[in-house]
Scaffold this motif. Structure first.
Motif, short mmCIF file in Angstrom:
data_model
loop_
_atom_site.label_atom_id
_atom_site.label_comp_id
_atom_site.label_asym_id
_atom_site.label_seq_id
_atom_site.Cartn_x
_atom_site.Cartn_y
_atom_site.Cartn_z
N ARG A 166 -5.79 1.86 4.68
CA ARG A 166 -4.61 1.09 5.10
C ARG A 166 -4.81 -0.41 4.95
N GLY A 167 -5.57 -0.78 3.93
CA GLY A 167 -5.76 -2.19 3.64
C GLY A 167 -5.10 -2.58 2.34
N ALA A 168 -4.94 -3.89 2.14
CA ALA A 168 -4.32 -4.39 0.91
C ALA A 168 -4.82 -5.79 0.61
N VAL A 169 -4.95 -6.08 -0.69
CA VAL A 169 -5.22 -7.45 -1.12
C VAL A 169 -3.91 -8.22 -1.03
N THR A 170 -3.89 -9.23 -0.19
CA THR A 170 -2.66 -9.99 0.05
C THR A 170 -2.68 -11.38 -0.58
N GLY A 171 -3.79 -11.72 -1.22
CA GLY A 171 -3.87 -13.00 -1.89
C GLY A 171 -5.06 -13.03 -2.82
N GLY A 172 -4.99 -13.84 -3.87
CA GLY A 172 -6.09 -13.98 -4.79
C GLY A 172 -6.06 -12.95 -5.90
N ARG A 173 -7.14 -12.90 -6.66
CA ARG A 173 -7.22 -12.04 -7.84
C ARG A 173 -8.63 -11.48 -8.01
N ILE A 174 -8.71 -10.23 -8.45
CA ILE A 174 -9.99 -9.57 -8.75
C ILE A 174 -9.91 -9.08 -10.19
N ARG A 175 -10.85 -9.52 -11.02
CA ARG A 175 -10.89 -9.12 -12.43
C ARG A 175 -12.30 -8.67 -12.79
N TYR A 176 -12.36 -7.63 -13.61
CA TYR A 176 -13.61 -7.25 -14.24
C TYR A 176 -13.39 -7.32 -15.74
N GLY A 177 -13.97 -8.34 -16.35
CA GLY A 177 -13.62 -8.59 -17.74
C GLY A 177 -12.14 -8.91 -17.83
N GLU A 178 -11.42 -8.17 -18.67
CA GLU A 178 -9.98 -8.38 -18.82
C GLU A 178 -9.16 -7.46 -17.92
N THR A 179 -9.84 -6.60 -17.15
CA THR A 179 -9.12 -5.64 -16.31
C THR A 179 -8.85 -6.22 -14.93
N VAL A 180 -7.59 -6.23 -14.54
CA VAL A 180 -7.20 -6.66 -13.19
C VAL A 180 -7.41 -5.48 -12.23
N LEU A 181 -8.16 -5.71 -11.16
CA LEU A 181 -8.48 -4.65 -10.21
C LEU A 181 -7.73 -4.76 -8.89
N ASP A 182 -7.28 -5.96 -8.51
CA ASP A 182 -6.62 -6.06 -7.21
C ASP A 182 -5.31 -5.27 -7.23
#
Length: 263
Positions: A66-82
């Motif tokens: 029950r969590g969520a990324v509410t700000g910012g960005r997570i990337r691995y290489g060119e893949t967006v993970l957030d």
């Protein structure tokens, strides 16, 4: 001399990430870090500091809690993970070993290992035997117990299996959450050796570990989280020499710090 070509191998970039549980509980606030290709990065901090939350944010398992990324960005290489699911992370070669091992107790060692490759594409599955050979080379005990129920393994063997299951997905970035928790000292030393071996084979590691001495000995870089925010960050060897880390995470008292300074 000509300039060296840029290193375009994937790295993890966590950029000013906020995480909230439910609608109100803020767990991470503007946390940033990078895990370069082939590096080991350690996360230190007390219980509740946000270390596991950060791993969940990277691996796509936040929504299961029950969590969520509410700000910012997570990337691995060119893949967006957030905001993505765990399948996206696994297909990007980012795999988490959760705290508490969580093997499938009623399944055999072999079945547990096979489950580690279920999220892969058909082409990736063709490398299953190669991954299996890698696991058994790292953990010969598992090769001797392929038909044994995972629930009958010792705690250390279950941790081996949990790591081995993750390696079946051929990760380029391995997320380890408290791999030494509850293990005997001899097994802790073995797990540390395995992390070194995995990293030497080219897999980057983001390591959450209460055993700060072990974590700092393995890591190239380290971050200290405190109540969801980054308190300290720097090369692991430098952080290990700071008074704050020695006092709070390495068990050094004020007296031993004074003795060290007088030496």
């Amino acid at each position: 001399m000509p300039e060296a070509p840029p290193d375009d191998r994937p790295a993890l970039h966590v950029e000013s990430v906020d995480v909230t549980y439910g609608r109100a509980l803020s767990a991470l606030r503007s946390v940033s870090l990078t895990v370069p290709h082939g590096a080991v990065v350690a996360l230190l901090g007390a219980n509740g500091a946000g270390k596991t939350t950060l791993l969940r944010a990277v691996s796509g398992t936040l929504r299961l809690h029950r969590g969520a990324v509410t700000g910012g960005r997570i990337r691995y290489g060119e893949t967006v993970l957030d905001g993505k699911d765990p399948v996206t992370a696994v297909r990007a070669a980012v795999v988490q070993v959760p705290e508490g091992r969580r093997v499938f107790a009623g399944l055999s060692v072999d079945e547990n290992l096979k489950s580690g490759g279920l999220g892969l594409t058909r082409r990736d599955r063709a490398r299953t035997q190669e991954a299996r050979d890698r696991v058994f080379a790292l953990f010969p005990r598992l090769a001797e117990r392929t038909q044994q129920a995972a629930g009958l393994l010792s705690g250390g063997e279950q941790q081996m299996l949990a790591i081995g299951r993750a390696l079946m997905a051929a990760p380029r970035l391995l997320l380890l959450d408290e791999p030494s928790l509850g293990l005997a000292p001899q097994m802790v030393d073995r797990i540390a050796e395995v992390i070194r071996e995995i990293n030497a084979q080219g897999t980057a590691v983001l390591l959450v570990e209460q055993n700060a001495g072990m974590a700092l000995s393995l890591a190239d870089h380290a971050h200290v989280l405190e109540v969801g925010e980054t308190r300290l960050s720097g090369p692991a060897a430098e952080l290990a020499r700071t008074d704050a880390v020695r006092r709070l995470y390495l068990g050094e008292t004020a007296e031993t710090a004074e003795d060290r300074g007088a030496a």
